[in-house]
Design an enzyme around this catalytic site. Sequence first.
Site, PDB file in Angstrom:
ATOM      1  N   LYS A 247      -2.963  49.762 -46.855  1.00 49.25           N
ATOM      2  CA  LYS A 247      -1.824  50.351 -46.957  1.00 49.25           C
ATOM      3  C   LYS A 247      -0.822  50.391 -45.856  1.00 49.25           C
ATOM      4  O   LYS A 247      -0.074  49.496 -45.729  1.00 49.25           O
ATOM      5  CB  LYS A 247      -2.026  51.817 -47.437  1.00 49.25           C
TER       6      LYS A 247
ATOM      7  N   ASP B 282     -13.792  53.631 -47.631  1.00 44.17           N
ATOM      8  CA  ASP B 282     -12.711  53.246 -48.204  1.00 44.17           C
ATOM      9  C   ASP B 282     -11.672  54.140 -47.348  1.00 44.17           C
ATOM     10  O   ASP B 282     -11.565  55.134 -47.902  1.00 44.17           O
ATOM     11  CB  ASP B 282     -12.790  53.079 -49.594  1.00 44.17           C
TER      12      ASP B 282
ATOM     13  N   PHE C 172     -10.949  55.644 -56.195  1.00 45.43           N
ATOM     14  CA  PHE C 172     -10.010  54.484 -56.515  1.00 45.43           C
ATOM     15  C   PHE C 172     -10.420  53.417 -55.568  1.00 45.43           C
ATOM     16  O   PHE C 172     -10.258  53.848 -54.467  1.00 45.43           O
ATOM     17  CB  PHE C 172      -8.501  54.832 -56.684  1.00 45.43           C
TER      18      PHE C 172
HETATM   19  C1  PLP Z   1      -4.343  52.208 -52.700  1.00 44.50           C
HETATM   20  C2  PLP Z   1      -5.983  52.051 -52.524  1.00 44.50           C
HETATM   21  C3  PLP Z   1      -6.591  51.061 -52.749  1.00 44.50           C
HETATM   22  C4  PLP Z   1      -6.040  49.603 -53.109  1.00 44.50           C
HETATM   23  O1  PLP Z   1      -5.161  49.117 -52.456  1.00 44.50           O
HETATM   24  P1  PLP Z   1      -4.132  47.946 -52.812  1.00 44.50           P
HETATM   25  O2  PLP Z   1      -3.580  47.303 -51.715  1.00 44.50           O
HETATM   26  O3  PLP Z   1      -3.417  48.295 -53.932  1.00 44.50           O
HETATM   27  O4  PLP Z   1      -5.023  46.660 -53.382  1.00 44.50           O
HETATM   28  C5  PLP Z   1      -8.053  50.980 -52.596  1.00 44.50           C
HETATM   29  N1  PLP Z   1      -8.632  52.256 -52.245  1.00 44.50           N
HETATM   30  C6  PLP Z   1      -7.708  53.168 -51.923  1.00 44.50           C
HETATM   31  C7  PLP Z   1      -8.479  54.603 -51.385  1.00 44.50           C
HETATM   32  C8  PLP Z   1      -6.410  53.440 -52.199  1.00 44.50           C
HETATM   33  O5  PLP Z   1      -5.620  54.430 -51.945  1.00 44.50           O
END
Ligand code: PLP
Length: 421
Positions: A276, A247, A162
């Site tokens: 986050k 990420d 994700f």
């Molecule tokens: C939550 C998340 C995102 C997206 O973050 P947003 O602030 O909602 O755009 C991207 N990568 C990972 C691994 C995430 O957990």
Amino acid sequence: MGREWGVDMVENTVSAKKNSERGEGMAPASALMATYARFPVSFVRGAGTRLWDDAGREYLDFLAGIGVNNLGHCPPGVVAAIAAQAGQLIHTSNLYRIPLQEQLAQRLVAGCFADRVFFCNSGAEANEAAIKLVRKYTQDRDRGRERLSSGRFEIITTLNSFHGRTMATLTATGQEKVQRGFEPLLAGFCHVPYNQPEAVERAITPATAAIMVEPIQGESGVVVPDEGYLPALREIADRHGLLLVLDEVQTGMGRTGRLWAHQWSGIRPDIMTAAKSLASGLPMGACLATEEVARSFSPGSHGSTFGGTPLVSAAALATLEVLLDQGVLAEVSDKGAYLKAALGRLQHRHSMIKAVRGQGLMIAVELNSPAEEVLGVCLSRGLLLSCQMGTVLRFLPPLTVTQTEMDQAVAILDGVLTDSF
Ligand SMILES: *Cc1c(COP(=O)(O)O)cnc(C)c1O
């Protein structure tokens, strides 16, 4: 914990969620677009691991805003920093120097592989910046070498990853349910199974520019790869002249017991993203990179109106101070081991639990059956968790969680599994 809601409420909660996921039932009760299947609960106050709803019921928040409230709700040091900064200066344009943003960047790069930071407002934006930087760096490098574009732009990402909801990041995300209906997707991404370095190697073509992964897959249910996975990806990237992008939007900021999860592996990425919990709930994302890679962003390459404003930078600086200087990070591994062991003991008593896994305070309890109803009953008994991939209960408590709170949360889940399933 707070009063029981009673069975009706639980059933309503679960069926309302199901209906809204199917896009049916429930006349629209608000003017919002129906992008979320929301539980019919709203919170009005929070402190530490606890939340209170508008009926005065108390909850233990073991989801922490999906890994945003890593210092708990309304951590006093961060609240004070936000209040003070809000009274002094909230926003200036990035056309001018922002000393708090520079201090924050300095603090972030001091403890990791990176030399430079770009600030934005979310995880998706941080990943957008990373994707643009991969393309720009690769073009700059290859143009220098070959005096023409090499045609290298593709990024290998993983299935069930994700990375966000913008067009580029949903294309990077290896989940059909995130992509369906939004075609045509962006060119230049391919997906391989997670935790299989050989699959990455097989997917490399003359067009490949980078590999992009989460150190632990969060949204697909806390999938922890083998210890050798990140080192193997680093080695493959080096051998093929590719960038390694991590990420760390969910795994970062101490969630796994180190400031950044990749630090457990000893490797250094070329680019890393964070968001986050970076500013304890004020919107902030960051894309970090080595000097060599970051050089490809020059004035005009990229930008953000709100990225790294004085207010959000002050919040992030205060967050790092509490996390690093006040000893919160140092306790995460022990707390995580405690919670994982307690959940592991539940597994012996409830055949419904198939597996308990995770690192630090990023933990999953995988069930043999759908987890959605368990989640609804936990909520009715005052415990917030999330359900991933249908059968996984995810625990992302504040890193400030206490042993008593962990005991209480485990007791609630124990009771729910005993009474209801
Ligand atoms: C939550 C998340 C995102 C997206 O973050 P947003 O602030 O909602 O755009 C991207 N990568 C990972 C691994 C995430 O957990």
